[in-house]
Design an enzyme around this catalytic site. Structure first.
Site, PDB file in Angstrom:
ATOM      1  N   ASP A 172      39.576   7.348 -42.059  1.00  0.00           N
ATOM      2  CA  ASP A 172      39.409   7.884 -40.699  1.00  0.00           C
ATOM      3  C   ASP A 172      40.732   8.414 -40.153  1.00  0.00           C
ATOM      4  OD1 ASP A 172      38.044   8.568 -38.452  1.00  0.00           O
ATOM      5  OD2 ASP A 172      37.877   6.536 -37.655  1.00  0.00           O
ATOM      6  N   HIS A 197      41.327  17.425 -42.692  1.00  0.00           N
ATOM      7  CA  HIS A 197      40.429  17.062 -43.803  1.00  0.00           C
ATOM      8  C   HIS A 197      41.041  17.496 -45.134  1.00  0.00           C
ATOM      9  CE1 HIS A 197      37.516  15.714 -40.986  1.00  0.00           C
ATOM     10  NE2 HIS A 197      37.168  16.905 -40.545  1.00  0.00           N
ATOM     11  N   LEU A 231      38.260   3.375 -63.897  1.00  0.00           N
ATOM     12  CA  LEU A 231      37.971   3.079 -62.488  1.00  0.00           C
ATOM     13  C   LEU A 231      36.632   3.712 -62.120  1.00  0.00           C
ATOM     14  CD1 LEU A 231      38.913   2.250 -59.522  1.00  0.00           C
ATOM     15  CD2 LEU A 231      39.817   4.571 -59.350  1.00  0.00           C
TER      16      LEU A 231
HETATM   17  C1  IPE Z   1      33.386   7.079 -40.285  1.00  0.00           C
HETATM   18  O1  IPE Z   1      34.266   7.752 -39.451  1.00  0.00           O
HETATM   19  C2  IPE Z   1      32.858   8.009 -41.334  1.00  0.00           C
HETATM   20  C3  IPE Z   1      33.833   8.488 -42.303  1.00  0.00           C
HETATM   21  C4  IPE Z   1      35.080   8.093 -42.418  1.00  0.00           C
HETATM   22  C5  IPE Z   1      33.335   9.460 -43.234  1.00  0.00           C
HETATM   23  P1  IPE Z   1      33.802   8.379 -38.054  1.00  0.00           P
HETATM   24  O2  IPE Z   1      35.006   8.986 -37.442  1.00  0.00           O
HETATM   25  O3  IPE Z   1      32.630   9.254 -38.271  1.00  0.00           O
HETATM   26  O4  IPE Z   1      33.325   7.085 -37.248  1.00  0.00           O
HETATM   27  P2  IPE Z   1      33.188   6.839 -35.692  1.00  0.00           P
HETATM   28  O5  IPE Z   1      32.350   7.946 -35.142  1.00  0.00           O
HETATM   29  O6  IPE Z   1      34.575   6.861 -35.130  1.00  0.00           O
HETATM   30  O7  IPE Z   1      32.561   5.485 -35.567  1.00  0.00           O
HETATM   31  C1  IPE Z   2      37.461  11.044 -41.013  1.00  0.00           C
HETATM   32  O1  IPE Z   2      38.284  11.666 -40.085  1.00  0.00           O
HETATM   33  C2  IPE Z   2      36.791  12.030 -41.916  1.00  0.00           C
HETATM   34  C3  IPE Z   2      35.350  12.207 -41.649  1.00  0.00           C
HETATM   35  C4  IPE Z   2      34.653  11.523 -40.798  1.00  0.00           C
HETATM   36  C5  IPE Z   2      34.671  13.231 -42.402  1.00  0.00           C
HETATM   37  P1  IPE Z   2      37.741  12.123 -38.667  1.00  0.00           P
HETATM   38  O2  IPE Z   2      37.287  13.538 -38.786  1.00  0.00           O
HETATM   39  O3  IPE Z   2      36.728  11.182 -38.163  1.00  0.00           O
HETATM   40  O4  IPE Z   2      39.058  12.061 -37.808  1.00  0.00           O
HETATM   41  P2  IPE Z   2      39.169  11.615 -36.281  1.00  0.00           P
HETATM   42  O5  IPE Z   2      38.566  10.254 -36.173  1.00  0.00           O
HETATM   43  O6  IPE Z   2      38.442  12.641 -35.475  1.00  0.00           O
HETATM   44  O7  IPE Z   2      40.641  11.614 -36.030  1.00  0.00           O
HETATM   45 MG    MG Z   3      36.866   9.517 -37.008  1.00  0.00          MG
END
Ligand code: IPE
Ligand code: IPE
Ligand code: MG
Length: 233
Positions: free
Chosen positions: A12, A29, A123
């Site tokens: 995240d 990303h 792995l």
């Molecule tokens: C969880 O992250 C999903 C992934 C890392 C793919 P999100 O950013 O979507 O989760 P929330 O919305 O903060 O709970």
């Molecule tokens: C996690 O990073 C990746 C995915 C959920 C695909 P985020 O896109 O949720 O990044 P933040 O939480 O907005 O910083």
């Molecule tokens: Mg996020």
């Protein structure tokens, strides 16, 4: 101390990493995908046998079409071109999640890397795409019900072990869950497999979560006292 066999990461903070630099979320990303490749090689070298990562949740479809499209294209790029180093390292790629409603070109790229790496054993790399913990439990329940209805299984045969075997992938329990970016929640990730995991939260945003940061999480894990409901003698 319990051996560290299965690590899971909720990757995240990609969006915030980019926003902090005045960049588009998609750049976060892209950077995150580079971090993931490096981490995966590092984890293979450490002799850890299973890595599960949350790449796209069922709920992530709520994001803009632009962001979802970018992520889907990034997955194709990763699976078709970028992950050659994983093949050399002996990494076996598998996926968890619902195939519907993923695009056909995304599914094809997933199938391709799965096929290419199917004989690797160093792995097991479980990538969760269009994954939801609730959906996994619901889908597993349906599979088991179908087997009971068709007479292949008896209701009495449904237990922890057979339930686990019918999940998207039959994996050992997660020993260590890491979530980056300072959020303290599971967000519908591997609910069944996380029942007795140790949790490690860090404020580091995923693109910055390098090998050194990973090793800190491992050190923290080995300082934990896992009891599984028992009493230490
Ligand atoms: C969880 O992250 C999903 C992934 C890392 C793919 P999100 O950013 O979507 O989760 P929330 O919305 O903060 O709970
Ligand atoms: C996690 O990073 C990746 C995915 C959920 C695909 P985020 O896109 O949720 O990044 P933040 O939480 O907005 O910083
Ligand atoms: Mg996020």
């Amino acid at each position: 101390m319990e051996e560290l066999r299965h690590v899971a990461i909720i990757m995240d903070g990609n969006g915030r990493w980019a926003e902090k630099r005045g960049l588009r979320r998609s750049m976060g990303h892209r950077e995150g995908s580079k971090t993931l490749e490096k981490l995966c090689l590092h984890i293979a070298d450490k002799g850890i046998s299973y890595l599960s990562v949350f790449a796209f949740s069922t709920e992530n479809f709520k994001r803009s079409k632009e962001e979802v499209d970018f992520l889907m294209n990034l997955f194709i790029e990763m699976f078709c071109k970028k992950f050659k180093t994983l093949q050399d390292k002996g990494v076996k790629v598998i996926f968890s999640g619902r195939r519907e409603p993923l695009r056909q070109d995304v599914l094809d790229s997933m199938d391709e890397i799965m096929k290419k790496t199917q004989h690797n054993t160093k792995l097991i790399f479980n990538i969760c795409i269009n994954y939801g913990g609730h959906s996994e439990i619901v889908d597993t329940t349906k599979k088991l019900c179908q087997k009971v209805v068709s007479g292949e299984m008896n209701i009495e045969d449904i237990d922890d072990e057979s339930f686990k075997q019918h999940l998207y992938q039959d994996l050992p329990p997660i020993d260590l869950l890491i979530r980056t970016s300072g959020e303290y929640r599971i967000s519908n990730f591997m609910l069944w497999q996380l029942s007795y995991s140790e949790f490690y939260f860090t404020d580091v945003l995923f693109p910055d979560f390098d090998e050194k940061e990973f090793d800190k999480a491992v050190t923290a894990y080995y300082q934990r006292d896992r009891k599984f409901g028992g009493v230490k003698s």
